[in-house]
Design an enzyme around this catalytic site. Sequence first.
Site, mmCIF file in Angstrom:
data_model
loop_
_atom_site.group_PDB
_atom_site.id
_atom_site.type_symbol
_atom_site.label_atom_id
_atom_site.label_comp_id
_atom_site.label_asym_id
_atom_site.label_seq_id
_atom_site.Cartn_x
_atom_site.Cartn_y
_atom_site.Cartn_z
ATOM 1 N NE ARG A 184 -3.602 -2.178 2.766
ATOM 2 C CZ ARG A 184 -3.360 -3.348 3.358
ATOM 3 N NH1 ARG A 184 -2.172 -3.587 3.906
ATOM 4 N NH2 ARG A 184 -4.291 -4.280 3.413
ATOM 5 C CE1 TYR B 233 -7.099 -4.553 -2.847
ATOM 6 C CE2 TYR B 233 -5.237 -5.235 -4.179
ATOM 7 C CZ TYR B 233 -5.824 -4.340 -3.317
ATOM 8 O OH TYR B 233 -5.135 -3.220 -2.940
ATOM 9 N NE ARG C 228 -2.786 -3.310 -1.371
ATOM 10 C CZ ARG C 228 -2.471 -4.275 -0.518
ATOM 11 N NH1 ARG C 228 -1.229 -4.717 -0.458
ATOM 12 N NH2 ARG C 228 -3.394 -4.803 0.271
ATOM 13 C CG HIS D 48 -6.312 -8.782 1.124
ATOM 14 N ND1 HIS D 48 -6.488 -9.082 -0.208
ATOM 15 C CD2 HIS D 48 -6.147 -7.439 1.177
ATOM 16 C CE1 HIS D 48 -6.423 -7.973 -0.914
ATOM 17 N NE2 HIS D 48 -6.228 -6.961 -0.096
ATOM 18 C CE LYS E 211 -6.421 -0.511 4.565
ATOM 19 N NZ LYS E 211 -7.632 -0.554 3.719
ATOM 20 C CG HIS F 239 -4.960 1.126 -3.926
ATOM 21 N ND1 HIS F 239 -4.165 0.802 -2.845
ATOM 22 C CD2 HIS F 239 -6.058 0.343 -3.830
ATOM 23 C CE1 HIS F 239 -4.768 -0.139 -2.127
ATOM 24 N NE2 HIS F 239 -5.910 -0.435 -2.701
#
Length: 300
Positions: A153, A279, A247, A270, A176, A244
């Site tokens: 990211r 994705y 990615r 993820h 995250k 993004h």
Amino acid sequence: MALLGDWLAQLSAVRGASPRTITAYRRDVSGYLGFLALHEGGPMGAEALARVAVPDLRAWMAAERARGLSARSLARALSAVKSFHSWLAEARGAPAPAVSATRGPRTKQRLPRPVSPDAARALLAAVEAQAEEPWIAARDLAVLTLLYGAGLRISEALGLRQSDAPLGETLRITGKGGRERLVPVLPVAARAVEDYRALLPYAPGPEAPLFLGAKGGPLNPRLVQKAMQTARTALGLPATASPHALRHSFATHLLEAGGDLRAIQELLGHASLATTQVYTGVDQARLMEVYERAHPKARG
């Protein structure tokens, strides 16, 4: 409001929520509480918040939509409000059943649009060529190479420190939710970072950001986005060709080359395989193959 401050402090200390998440939650729930104070004619304590009814929620959502909030943003704000009320129920004994039962607006799922390998290479070349300062050109190329070559990211790339360089064969990333993962580093990405460091006109300490702005401070992600925008405009690519998107392209191109979806999920950081499915645009049949390999008993 004290209740809001207590909730946010708990999110930060106990759940490890990022400063960015805390800021977004503060904004969303502060707006909600402000609306209720006007709607009810006074500040709302825990007992009053427990009495919030469906019409109150609908009035708040209608007001948010009237001031131009998108359905997606409103859904995010409602999620924050529900989280706040859930905490009120647990910590203050003030459940609000109407809030948990309220559904947010329907939103269309925005599917990622990866760029082709040729377009990705063209974007990287254009970004490198368009900067006037050689070290800034090398910097922008290094950042975007990490997004495309390692699936980072933009916040993860800009979160790297000088002590992380020179990059080795793998890179430990905290993404995250505080989830850590090991990401392989391609030689081309490691070289791009070293080319940038060799041209860097500053001598930052080991704890300084790896990627610096023109004045020597942390690099603003908007500058990376702006460089990408200039490049895609010059190449005639759509607005979806964002940092993004690189990615997304990393994941999609790995999958097209025969990569395992579970492995790609780990590389991307993820929490859910379903997120990786969206994705990469993988179809349901391919997803079931992965589930069956991971859970042989599923075949009966």
